[in-house]
Write a protein that holds these residues in place. Structure first.
Motif, short mmCIF file in Angstrom:
data_model
loop_
_atom_site.label_atom_id
_atom_site.label_comp_id
_atom_site.label_asym_id
_atom_site.label_seq_id
_atom_site.Cartn_x
_atom_site.Cartn_y
_atom_site.Cartn_z
N UNK A 67 1.02 50.36 -35.58
CA UNK A 67 1.43 50.48 -36.98
C UNK A 67 0.49 51.37 -37.79
N UNK A 68 -0.78 51.30 -37.51
CA UNK A 68 -1.75 52.14 -38.23
C UNK A 68 -1.48 53.63 -37.93
N UNK A 69 -1.17 53.94 -36.69
CA UNK A 69 -0.87 55.31 -36.30
C UNK A 69 0.43 55.78 -36.96
N UNK A 70 1.44 54.93 -36.99
CA UNK A 70 2.72 55.27 -37.63
C UNK A 70 2.51 55.54 -39.12
N UNK A 71 1.72 54.71 -39.77
CA UNK A 71 1.43 54.88 -41.18
C UNK A 71 0.69 56.19 -41.42
N UNK A 72 -0.27 56.51 -40.57
CA UNK A 72 -1.02 57.76 -40.67
C UNK A 72 -0.09 58.96 -40.52
N UNK A 73 0.79 58.94 -39.51
CA UNK A 73 1.71 60.05 -39.28
C UNK A 73 2.71 60.21 -40.43
N UNK A 74 3.14 59.12 -41.01
CA UNK A 74 4.10 59.18 -42.11
C UNK A 74 3.50 59.74 -43.39
N UNK A 75 2.18 59.72 -43.51
CA UNK A 75 1.53 60.30 -44.69
C UNK A 75 1.41 61.82 -44.59
N UNK A 76 1.58 62.39 -43.41
CA UNK A 76 1.51 63.84 -43.21
C UNK A 76 2.88 64.43 -43.52
N UNK A 77 2.90 65.58 -44.19
CA UNK A 77 4.18 66.25 -44.48
C UNK A 77 4.93 66.51 -43.18
N UNK A 78 6.23 66.20 -43.19
CA UNK A 78 7.03 66.35 -41.97
C UNK A 78 7.04 67.79 -41.45
N UNK A 79 7.00 68.76 -42.35
CA UNK A 79 7.05 70.15 -41.88
C UNK A 79 5.80 70.54 -41.11
N UNK A 80 4.75 69.73 -41.17
CA UNK A 80 3.52 70.02 -40.43
C UNK A 80 3.57 69.54 -38.98
N UNK A 81 4.41 68.57 -38.69
CA UNK A 81 4.40 68.04 -37.32
C UNK A 81 5.76 67.83 -36.70
N UNK A 82 6.84 68.11 -37.40
CA UNK A 82 8.16 67.98 -36.80
C UNK A 82 8.85 69.34 -36.81
N UNK A 83 9.37 69.71 -35.70
CA UNK A 83 10.00 71.02 -35.57
C UNK A 83 11.28 71.12 -36.40
N UNK A 84 12.01 70.02 -36.54
CA UNK A 84 13.27 70.11 -37.28
C UNK A 84 13.07 70.24 -38.79
N UNK A 85 11.87 70.07 -39.28
CA UNK A 85 11.59 70.19 -40.71
C UNK A 85 10.72 71.41 -41.04
N UNK A 86 10.47 72.29 -40.07
CA UNK A 86 9.52 73.36 -40.32
C UNK A 86 10.12 74.60 -40.98
N UNK A 87 11.41 74.58 -41.32
CA UNK A 87 12.01 75.69 -42.04
C UNK A 87 12.09 76.97 -41.23
N UNK A 88 12.07 76.89 -39.92
CA UNK A 88 12.16 78.08 -39.08
C UNK A 88 10.82 78.62 -38.65
N UNK A 89 9.77 78.02 -39.11
CA UNK A 89 8.44 78.48 -38.74
C UNK A 89 7.59 77.29 -38.33
N UNK A 90 6.59 77.53 -37.58
CA UNK A 90 5.68 76.48 -37.18
C UNK A 90 4.30 76.90 -37.66
N UNK A 91 3.77 76.26 -38.70
CA UNK A 91 2.48 76.59 -39.27
C UNK A 91 2.37 78.08 -39.58
N UNK A 92 3.44 78.65 -40.17
CA UNK A 92 3.53 80.06 -40.57
C UNK A 92 3.60 81.01 -39.39
N UNK A 93 3.77 80.50 -38.18
CA UNK A 93 3.98 81.36 -37.02
C UNK A 93 5.47 81.48 -36.79
N UNK A 94 5.91 82.61 -36.29
CA UNK A 94 7.34 82.82 -36.08
C UNK A 94 7.83 82.15 -34.80
#
Length: 176
Positions: A6-33
């Motif tokens: 649960x602590x790990x899940x809570x930690x991951x949920x505090x991070x913006x989804x676009x930083x760690x989920x591919x489906x939320x990255x808007x077509x880029x991964x950490x500004x890489x194409x």
């Protein structure tokens, strides 16, 4: 047996989804194409996988240092020549420009910048596909415009039809 931390899940949920989920990255991964960074690493490590660790690290460092120097010199030469885009990108765009000359464009909505682009065989007897291009939204039915963040051949044809500069539809990530 696997249990949920649960602590790990809570930690991951505090991070913006676009930083760690591919489906939320808007077509880029950490500004890489691309999201396939491992392919880059594999090309650097080619031929060194069976070496001892210390030799592997030294080899990787040396190869990366060599590549950075080569890429840096290439980029500096292109900047000195006044290039706005790199040579590889311009090769792709020149291909798109060549292909775009074969299309017949129909403007549907001038205010929305909506076009249709029928793709036909060279004899114009057989329809290969019909594509809708929305320049204002930077989208095309082919999917390349929104995925690659630069004008596909259909969008380039629409720009030519309306006497627009295709380069304004290129994302800044492709500029020098």
């Amino acid at each position: 047996m696997w249990t949920e931390n649960l602590a790990m899940c809570d930690w991951a949920n505090r991070i913006d989804y676009d930083k760690w989920t591919q489906h939320q990255d808007g077509g880029r991964r950490f500004s890489h194409m691309t999201t396939n960074i491992s392919e880059c690493v594999n090309s650097v490590l080619k031929g060194t996988r069976n070496l001892p660790v210390i030799t592997l690290v030294k080899s990787t460092y040396g190869r990366l240092a060599e590549l950075f120097v080569i890429r840096g010199q290439t980029a500096e030469a292109q900047l000195a020549s006044g290039a706005k885009f790199c040579q590889f990108f311009m090769k792709t765009m020149n291909r798109n420009l060549r292909v775009s000359r074969c299309f017949t464009i129909t403007l549907f909505d001038r205010h929305q910048s909506e076009y249709t682009v029928p793709e036909t065989t060279s004899t114009r007897n057989f329809l290969l596909g019909m594509y809708r291009v929305f320049l204002r939204d930077r989208t095309c039915d082919c999917g390349y415009f929104q995925t690659l963040h630069y004008s596909c051949c259909h969008a380039v044809a629409c720009c030519a039809q309306s006497q627009l500069d295709w380069s304004v539809y290129v994302d800044e990530v492709h500029t020098m």
